[in-house]
Design an enzyme around this catalytic site. Structure first.
Site, short mmCIF file in Angstrom:
data_model
loop_
_atom_site.label_atom_id
_atom_site.label_comp_id
_atom_site.label_asym_id
_atom_site.label_seq_id
_atom_site.Cartn_x
_atom_site.Cartn_y
_atom_site.Cartn_z
CD GLU A 82 -2.98 1.05 2.30
OE1 GLU A 82 -3.44 2.09 2.79
OE2 GLU A 82 -3.36 -0.09 2.62
CG ASP A 276 0.84 -16.25 12.88
OD1 ASP A 276 0.10 -15.75 12.01
OD2 ASP A 276 0.58 -17.33 13.44
#
Length: 420
Positions: A82, A276
């Site tokens: 982004e 994670d």
């Protein structure tokens, strides 16, 4: 890299940026080459990480510069797609540096493993029995991971709750495990599974679920910063930011986007360091709703001098050992660039960056709006999608922005016009 250099750094050619980061982090030639090589993650390594591998997927790796946390300056690697986020963190770092940057603390590195038991007639009595056997439960859990215990980790506590549900009362046992510099999912899951038969023996119940919780409330990180009103644009801008933040506290529809903006900074660091992503995202959003209504994770207020004060608190279960942090070659280099010495330090830098990105986004929302800063980068993406490159791409971007006509059709039209 000083905080005042973030604009200059962003305008450097890619190779010069890489050279500066490599020099600052002490990267070897081999490590620098890995950052430039999209194939640094071999198919063999990829196949060892997940199932049914068919290829690899690359993301841009950028660096937020001039981020000061607890008096130390960091270059922060971020893997993301982004636009505007990396510069948003850097700009937030620049604004916060006037008062010493971001100050953080944490509650440690304790993860929770849950064991859920049912079919217990005397469930409240059984709950108390668990506490009576806590020493034996701890010993059995720690026997599953002697290496973790040797580093000072292991089970450090136990909680039990009686939870009503649609299928009857559940006895939920929380095994609290200090996982030190590991995220710890494998360690706590192993302990939960190993200790379940003993918990069944103590309670007379049946263990149905044995797994960690990603709502890591024993692993919180807190961050705060103060921005002088003249740096953020004056007291009226401070007031607008406070009002915009209050909107996110009051309305879950706004809070979802507000918190997504915070995670815009945290998630790319999680990705870059091989941690994670799903666990961190789940924990953050669950924590935002922990009191019964989804709300903003950050708070912004005005102090007696009219300055802007921001805080952010959320669970942050990350590690610097184990998992993809050691398998993925770029993840190891990202940790080297960061220079963190512990999982807790990494978590603090992540949350600090979340607060800084939130600051930049709120300032934009309260003043010119997000699109003014976002659209030039969007124009660049569109020009590249149309097939432009080099000087032609720069000309197309400049013209689209100047004319405020930022769309793919116009990018293609300009590309044809410039004879490419």
């Amino acid at each position: 890299m000083k905080t005042s250099d973030f604009v200059t750094f962003s305008k450097l050619p890619v190779q010069e940026r890489l050279e500066q980061i490599a020099q600052a982090a002490g990267l070897t030639q081999e490590e620098t080459a890995i950052l430039q090589n999209a194939n640094s993650l071999s198919m063999e390594k990829a196949n060892s990480m997940i199932d049914n591998v068919i290829g690899r997927y690359s993301l841009p790796l950028g660096c937020a510069v001039g981020v000061v946390v607890n008096g130390r300056e960091y270059c922060v690697p971020m893997a993301f797609e982004e636009p505007s986020v990396v510069l948003g963190v850097s700009y937030g770092g620049y604004m916060s540096a006037f008062t010493g940057g971001v100050f953080t603390s944490d509650t440690g590195s304790v993860m929770i493993a849950q064991v859920m038991l049912m079919d217990i007639p005397d469930i409240h009595s059984a709950k108390n029995k668990l506490y009576e056997h806590q020493a034996q439960i701890t010993e059995l859990c720690n026997a599953q991971d002697p290496v973790l215990v040797s580093f000072g980790g292991g089970m450090v506590g136990l909680d039990a709750r009686v939870v009503p549900s649609a299928v009857g009362q559940m006895l939920v046992v929380h095994l609290k495990v200090d996982t030190k510099d590991a995220m710890g999912a494998n360690a706590v899951n192993t302990m939960a599974e190993a200790v379940s038969p003993y918990l069944e023996e103590i309670t007379g119940g049946t263990a149905y679920t044995r797994i960690l919780s990603n709502l890591a409330v024993e692993r919180l990180v807190r961050a705060r910063t103060t921005i002088p009103q003249e740096v953020v644009g004056g007291e009226s801008v401070v007031d607008k930011i406070v009002i915009t933040a209050a909107f996110a506290q009051a309305d879950p529809f706004r809070a979802a986007t507000h918190n997504k903006g915070i995670m815009n900074a945290i998630s790319p660091i999680v990705m870059a360091t091989g941690n994670d992503l799903r666990a961190v995202e789940a924990g953050a959003h669950a924590y935002a709703a922990i009191h019964g209504q989804y709300t903003s994770l950050s708070t912004w207020e005005k102090d007696t001098q009219g300055n802007l004060c921001g805080t952010l608190e959320l669970p942050m279960a990350v590690g610097i050992v184990g998992g993809a942090t050691k398998i993925h070659p770029t993840a190891g280099i990202a940790l080297k660039i960061l220079g963190v010495q512990s999982a807790c330090e990494l978590a603090q830098v992540m949350v600090a960056c979340g607060l800084l990105q939130n600051l930049s986004a709120l300032k934009a929302l309260a003043t010119e709006g997000l699109q003014k800063g976002h659209m030039p980068r969007h124009a660049r993406n569109l020009a590249a999608t149309a097939g432009a490159s080099g000087e032609v791409l720069e000309k197309i971007v400049e013209q689209m922005v100047a004319e405020n006509k930022i769309n793919l059709e116009y990018a293609k039209e300009l590309l044809a016009q410039y004879g490419a």
